[in-house]
Design a protein around this motif. Structure first.
Motif, mmCIF file in Angstrom:
data_model
loop_
_atom_site.group_PDB
_atom_site.id
_atom_site.type_symbol
_atom_site.label_atom_id
_atom_site.label_comp_id
_atom_site.label_asym_id
_atom_site.label_seq_id
_atom_site.Cartn_x
_atom_site.Cartn_y
_atom_site.Cartn_z
ATOM 1 N N THR A 254 0.852 -1.201 0.000
ATOM 2 C CA THR A 254 0.000 0.000 0.000
ATOM 3 C C THR A 254 0.887 1.250 0.000
ATOM 4 O OG1 THR A 254 -1.602 -1.248 1.308
ATOM 5 C CG2 THR A 254 -1.915 1.137 1.211
ATOM 6 N N PHE A 255 1.942 1.179 0.816
ATOM 7 C CA PHE A 255 2.837 2.350 0.869
ATOM 8 C C PHE A 255 3.549 2.554 -0.456
ATOM 9 C CE2 PHE A 255 4.561 5.672 3.282
ATOM 10 C CZ PHE A 255 3.619 5.789 4.297
ATOM 11 N N ALA A 256 3.964 1.447 -1.081
ATOM 12 C CA ALA A 256 4.625 1.542 -2.392
ATOM 13 C C ALA A 256 3.661 2.151 -3.409
ATOM 14 C CB ALA A 256 5.067 0.151 -2.838
ATOM 15 N N MET A 257 2.395 1.741 -3.335
ATOM 16 C CA MET A 257 1.368 2.277 -4.245
ATOM 17 C C MET A 257 1.164 3.776 -3.988
ATOM 18 S SD MET A 257 0.096 -0.020 -6.298
ATOM 19 C CE MET A 257 -1.632 -0.263 -6.671
ATOM 20 N N MET A 258 1.182 4.153 -2.701
ATOM 21 C CA MET A 258 0.950 5.563 -2.369
ATOM 22 C C MET A 258 2.072 6.438 -2.926
ATOM 23 S SD MET A 258 0.214 7.318 1.332
ATOM 24 C CE MET A 258 0.049 5.782 2.092
ATOM 25 N N ALA A 259 3.320 5.993 -2.717
ATOM 26 C CA ALA A 259 4.463 6.754 -3.209
ATOM 27 C C ALA A 259 4.436 6.789 -4.734
ATOM 28 C CB ALA A 259 5.754 6.120 -2.701
ATOM 29 N N SER A 260 4.112 5.656 -5.352
ATOM 30 C CA SER A 260 4.059 5.596 -6.823
ATOM 31 C C SER A 260 2.999 6.552 -7.354
ATOM 32 C CB SER A 260 3.681 4.184 -7.283
ATOM 33 O OG SER A 260 4.621 3.271 -6.827
ATOM 34 N N LEU A 261 1.893 6.607 -6.632
ATOM 35 C CA LEU A 261 0.754 7.413 -7.087
ATOM 36 C C LEU A 261 1.099 8.899 -7.099
ATOM 37 C CD1 LEU A 261 -2.314 7.247 -7.791
ATOM 38 C CD2 LEU A 261 -2.788 7.431 -5.358
ATOM 39 N N VAL A 262 1.659 9.382 -5.984
ATOM 40 C CA VAL A 262 1.884 10.835 -5.901
ATOM 41 C C VAL A 262 3.137 11.272 -6.666
ATOM 42 C CG1 VAL A 262 0.622 11.100 -3.736
ATOM 43 C CG2 VAL A 262 3.095 10.685 -3.655
ATOM 44 N N ARG A 263 4.017 10.297 -7.053
ATOM 45 C CA ARG A 263 5.207 10.658 -7.840
ATOM 46 C C ARG A 263 5.126 10.124 -9.266
ATOM 47 N NH1 ARG A 263 9.184 12.721 -4.413
ATOM 48 N NH2 ARG A 263 10.141 13.400 -6.359
ATOM 49 N N HIS A 264 3.987 9.573 -9.647
ATOM 50 C CA HIS A 264 3.725 9.105 -11.031
ATOM 51 C C HIS A 264 4.774 8.107 -11.503
ATOM 52 C CE1 HIS A 264 1.105 12.533 -10.766
ATOM 53 N NE2 HIS A 264 2.146 13.354 -10.650
ATOM 54 N N ILE A 265 5.247 7.255 -10.616
ATOM 55 C CA ILE A 265 6.347 6.358 -10.974
ATOM 56 C C ILE A 265 5.969 5.375 -12.106
ATOM 57 C CG2 ILE A 265 7.852 4.506 -10.079
ATOM 58 C CD1 ILE A 265 8.002 6.204 -7.455
ATOM 59 N N PRO A 266 4.804 4.724 -12.050
ATOM 60 C CA PRO A 266 4.488 3.783 -13.149
ATOM 61 C C PRO A 266 4.423 4.481 -14.512
ATOM 62 C CG PRO A 266 2.976 3.514 -11.315
ATOM 63 C CD PRO A 266 3.746 4.757 -11.037
ATOM 64 N N GLN A 267 3.799 5.679 -14.536
ATOM 65 C CA GLN A 267 3.666 6.406 -15.805
ATOM 66 C C GLN A 267 5.042 6.855 -16.303
ATOM 67 O OE1 GLN A 267 2.040 7.028 -12.926
ATOM 68 N NE2 GLN A 267 -0.113 7.506 -13.262
ATOM 69 N N ALA A 268 5.891 7.329 -15.357
ATOM 70 C CA ALA A 268 7.228 7.813 -15.745
ATOM 71 C C ALA A 268 8.077 6.647 -16.252
ATOM 72 C CB ALA A 268 7.890 8.481 -14.536
#
Ligand SMILES: NC(=O)C1=CN([C@@H]2O[C@H](COP(=O)(O)OP(=O)(O)OC[C@H]3O[C@@H](n4cnc5c(N)ncnc54)[C@H](O)[C@@H]3O)[C@@H](O)[C@H]2O)C=CC1
Ligand SMILES: O=C(O)C(=O)COP(=O)(O)O
Length: 523
Positions: free
Chosen positions: A102-116
């Protein structure tokens, strides 16, 4: 030999206790690939297998369903209870993995990691398109502060976040210990920058974040669901994404898995994983070994710890409860055979040391003994309460401080259509079970085997007559106890016999004027 069916992918290392036991035959196959479902004693699943009433009806020998994980929403627990099947789970084996995911998802979400990540791999170098937001200083709303929610709260605090929690079962003490703010749901919705749900999927939580409640959130809110599909309503989510109210969403779980709602997944600001919360080596080993050990214990007649539909007993408590459990089952059989008529209510009173134990389990044992004498289907302590209710029998239990004078005492009253039956019993360590009162008569006997219960008038010669009739029928008396209220008044005789007592013998006894009734009870 016990047969165990493992119908989802469960860590083989974790299953070792079952795989290495020579009395257990483990088959690892999907339910749809098995044609002899009726032979299995245990079924082990994750979230993929749907344990429906239809499946339970086919698995006629099934005694236990074990969920190698937390959520049991894929199991029809009510139907399992009805068929006397114990349901267990592995409640804490995947807590850390799910909190970390969940934390990994939260960080990914607010920093757009999957899209980047996709962008860089496609040859772009577009730094301005992925401007993110810090977690530090933001308010995180946690809905459901159980095991996973609590671990997320700890991590959020380490990230400098302000934690707002809605959980109707959260005590002030616990909130204080975890350093979180316990709020009303509307407060969380109105104040949180990011909201994550960690409740089970229940009637109350289905659609908890739906059209109305998402409408109460801050514009630009981020939402996460790593608990169960359906807690956030997918259609409502689409609406708020379309109008730009919700800024981003992270989903590990879906209303239907794999997800069929392409519209939701097509939003650039929705990131998703295929139900990976518990998918780590550590969590899988934990949950598999937890359930394997529990199933092994259960099949060997030992208590299970994490049952969904039975009281949870530790070995220590089980050992203490076992004598009373056995005694209560016999009392149930005794009452049922005595009362051969419809019964409306069963009241059980516990006194002394037994009152300090898990009495609901003992009450279920009584009901199982009672109903086992009257219903065809398999009745056990899992389904006894439900079966009693279905048959219009209400039951209650009370704790009394003292009264009987025994160190422990179970007193039962059964109210029937025409009469009432009462019994009191005690368990004396190193001596055994004793019935100490029957229908208000003082008595003292060990309840086992073939019992002859005679109601008579307290007169000289009656005991001799009974002895003669038994002798004439070739029945040897093992023990004999008499009880009376007053000299020359109503009395009872309880005999344990070495041979089955037939109807002819009963008829011969009741012909005497001073014998009011005679019954046989088999314990
Ligand atoms: N994505 C994944 O792979 C995983 C998902 N899960 C899901 O996460 C859920 C939570 O797991 P745990 O934290 O271990 O369970 P838990 O039972 O420890 O915590 C659930 C919490 O939700 C609270 N709650 C219940 N109804 C509520 C309501 N109406 N509103 C607010 N709070 C409510 C309870 O009081 C409890 O504190 C599980 O039921 C399961 O569905 C669990 C493990 C892995
Ligand atoms: O434990 C849970 O509730 C989960 O959701 C994990 O599901 P899984 O065992 O990975 O199918």
């Amino acid at each position: 030999m016990f047969h165990v069916l493992v119908s989802d992918s469960i860590s083989s290392d974790g299953l070792a206790p079952l795989l290495n036991d020579e009395n257990i035959n483990v088959v690892q196959k999907k339910v749809s690939e098995v044609d002899d479902l009726e032979k299995y004693d245990a079924l082990l699943v994750r979230s993929a297998t749907k344990v429906t009433e239809e499946l339970l009806q086919k698995m006629t020998n099934l005694k236990i369903v074990a969920r190698a994980g937390v959520g049991v929403d894929n199991i029809d627990v009510e139907a399992a209870t009805k068929y006397g099947v114990v349901v267990i789970n592995a409640p804490d084996g995947n807590t850390i993995s799910t909190a970390e995911h969940t934390f990994a998802m939260m960080a990914s979400l607010v920093r757009h990691i999957p899209q980047a990540n996709v962008s860089v791999k496609s040859g772009e170098w577009n730094r301005s398109a992925f401007l993110g937001t810090e977690l530090y200083g933001k308010s995180l709303g946690i809905i459901g502060l159980g095991r996973i929610g609590s671990e997320i709260a700890k991590r959020a605090k380490a990230f400098g976040m302000n934690v707002l929690v809605f959980d109707p079962f959260l005590t002030k003490d616990r909130a204080q210990k975890l350093g979180v703010n316990s709020c009303k749901l509307d407060e969380v919705l109105a104040q949180a920058d990011i909201i994550t749900v960690h409740t089970p999927l229940t009637k109350e939580t289905r659609g908890l974040l739906g059209k109305e409640n998402i409408g109460k959130t801050k514009k630009g809110v981020y939402l996460l669901n790593c608990a169960r599909g359906g807690i956030i309503d997918e259609e409502a989510l689409i609406h708020y994404l379309e109008i730009g109210h919700v800024k981003g969403v992270a989903l590990d779980v879906f209303e239907v898995e794999p997800p069929v709602n392409r519209k939701l997944l097509d939003f650039e600001q929705v990131i998703a994983t295929p139900h990976l919360g518990a998918s780590t080596k550590e969590a899988q080993l934990n949950v598999a070994s937890q359930v394997a050990e529990e199933v092994l214990k259960f099949l060997n007649g030992k208590p299970v710890t994490n049952s969904i539909n039975l009281p949870t007993l530790t070995k220590d408590i089980f050992d203490k409860i076992q004598p009373f459990y056995k005694l209560a089952k016999k009392l149930g059989q005794l009452a049922s055979q005595y009362m051969k008529e419809p019964v409306q209510h069963i009241g059980i009173v516990y006194e002394g040391t037994v009152a300090e134990l898990e009495t609901s389990f003992i009450t279920k044992a009584f009901l199982a003994g009672f109903l086992g004498e009257r219903v065809d289907s398999t009745v056990n302590e899992v389904n006894a309460g439900l079966m009693a209710k279905e048959r219009g029998i209400s039951f209650s239990e009370k704790i009394a401080s003292n009264g009987s004078g025994y160190a422990n005492c179970i007193a039962v009253q059964v109210d029937g259509d025409h009469r009432t039956f009462s019994v009191k019993a005690t368990y004396i360590p190193n001596y055994g079970e004793r019935i100490v009162d029957l229908n208000g008569f003082d008595i003292d006997f060990y309840p086992a085997g073939e019992v002859l219960y005679v109601e008579h008038i307290d007169k000289p010669g009656v005991i001799g007559r009974v002895g003669k009739v038994l002798g004439d029928h070739g029945v040897n008396i093992a023990t004999m106890q008499v009880g009376r209220k007053n000299i020359g008044g109503e009395a009872i005789m309880v005999l344990t016999c070495d041979k089955l007592i037939d109807d002819q013998l009963i008829e011969a006894l009741v012909q005497f004027d001073d014998i009011v009734s005679a019954k046989t009870i088999h314990l």
